[in-house]
Design a protein around this motif. Sequence first.
Motif, PDB file in Angstrom:
ATOM      1  N   MET A 115       9.077  -1.864   1.540  1.00 14.17           N
ATOM      2  CA  MET A 115       8.551  -2.405   0.293  1.00 14.17           C
ATOM      3  C   MET A 115       9.382  -3.562  -0.249  1.00 14.17           C
ATOM      4  N   THR A 116      10.686  -3.545   0.005  1.00  8.93           N
ATOM      5  CA  THR A 116      11.554  -4.599  -0.538  1.00  8.93           C
ATOM      6  C   THR A 116      11.841  -5.705   0.459  1.00  8.93           C
ATOM      7  N   TYR A 166       3.066   5.244  -1.627  1.00 11.65           N
ATOM      8  CA  TYR A 166       4.360   5.820  -1.276  1.00 11.65           C
ATOM      9  C   TYR A 166       4.961   6.620  -2.435  1.00 11.65           C
ATOM     10  N   GLU A 188      10.745   3.595   3.767  1.00 12.75           N
ATOM     11  CA  GLU A 188       9.729   3.073   2.847  1.00 12.75           C
ATOM     12  C   GLU A 188      10.310   2.039   1.889  1.00 12.75           C
ATOM     13  N   GLU A 220       0.115  -0.239  -2.476  1.00 14.18           N
ATOM     14  CA  GLU A 220       0.927   0.338  -1.401  1.00 14.18           C
ATOM     15  C   GLU A 220       2.118   1.097  -1.970  1.00 14.18           C
ATOM     16  N   SER A 221       2.752   0.541  -2.992  1.00 11.69           N
ATOM     17  CA  SER A 221       3.867   1.215  -3.652  1.00 11.69           C
ATOM     18  C   SER A 221       3.397   2.536  -4.248  1.00 11.69           C
TER      19      SER A 221
END
Length: 465
Positions: free
Chosen positions: A389-390, A279, A385, A275-276
């Motif tokens: 993610m974090t 992005y 984003e 996923e990272s």
Amino acid sequence: MKYYLAVDIGASSGRLILGHREEGKMILEEVHRFGNGMEMQNGHLTWDVDQLFAEIITGMKKCAELGKFPESIGVDTWAVDFVLLDAQDQRIGDAVGYRDHRTQGMDQKVYEVIGEEKLYLRTGIQKQPFNTIYQLMAVKEQTPEQMEQAETLLMIPDYLHFLLSGQKVTEYTNASTTQLLDPQTKDWDWDLIDRLGYKRELFRKICLPGTNLGSLTPGIAAEVGFNCAVVVPATHDTGAAVMAVPAADDQVLYISSGTWSLMGTEVKEAICTAESQRYNFTNEGGYDYRFRYLKNIMGMWMINSARKELAPDMSFSDICEGAAKQSISSIVDANSDCFLAPESMTKEVQNACAESGQQVPKGIWETAAVIYNSLAECYAQTAHEVEKMTGVSYDCIYIIGGGANADYLNRLTAKACQKKVCAGPIEATAIGNISAQMIAAGELENLKTARECIYHSFDIAEYEA
């Protein structure tokens, strides 16, 4: 008074800045400034590293003329570019720049060895066509005699440190941008290097920011009129700039705004997920083994290029002020490769607007307005984003570097992101460079105390959402 000398070289200019502490505040003094840029040489866009080093010497001599002798000197530059040295430590070929077209098709050569997704899962580094891993493949494929002759690879700031000290090392934050580093071991990914057919002996020991390489060589000390330590800062200019984020909290959202806009946060562990990768985030090395989890956005390069084409005599502040008065609402994708090295930035922006059925900008102010609006929208999407993610929600965006001066863009960013914006310090890269030297000297205790000092030393403009 203890002085520390930062050599901060960007893609379009360089400067030598002396820093010292006075009544608890960090004080800066620019002693030398010079131009920089890629020039066509032998069919490639290259950096004149000999001239860059000559400018460093000139700036050091000016320090001596002022009677201000630094305790140490450290160099930071952009990332990914390198030089190759032979067995006699002589440079092989030119220092080819990242905007050169030699890497076209080299990504596919790398992917024949390791697939793109597997490469990201392994290194956590965002795909950029100019990453060192692809540049080295270009050397291997196009000039194999240079690869055979080479004994050492040094990133640009590492090479300049070598010329100053005689020591050959590779600094961690810049090494991470090669896409040849293991984010778990924080060392070279030797298996990947072997599989790609790159010689192991090219790659030098990795050192951390704050490493003391010893004194200037006798020849350099005699030439500049003093001796001092050569202390490696975070040599990647973004790594240095992020050290200067004036925040007490470790969980911050920042934009290092210069030729590029590097937007992201700091994390303790690299995020190397599929996923990272989708992005297009990168996990670049930061100070004290932090990871700078960020995305590369085209940044002020677009404004600089449009200004050069349409209004070279107009100041950036006037461009910013004029853009703020325009009503055009067109938006382009600021991350599109078409803006990387176009023959005409203005025409590329106009074409992108025309192709998407939007109003086509005319003149510098409308063109700048489109660029500023596009950057702000890109920042908003990237902020979303990063938070996804974090798992962290950020109330404020810290904008550091030269682009922090762009008042209109700062206001657009606060509005688009719906977050408070704190803009400054402008000389963040040099400040981070000096901070690493001061921490190494024991004048600042650690990164936290350095950031506290920076917060109290420099003006920070605030913009509400």
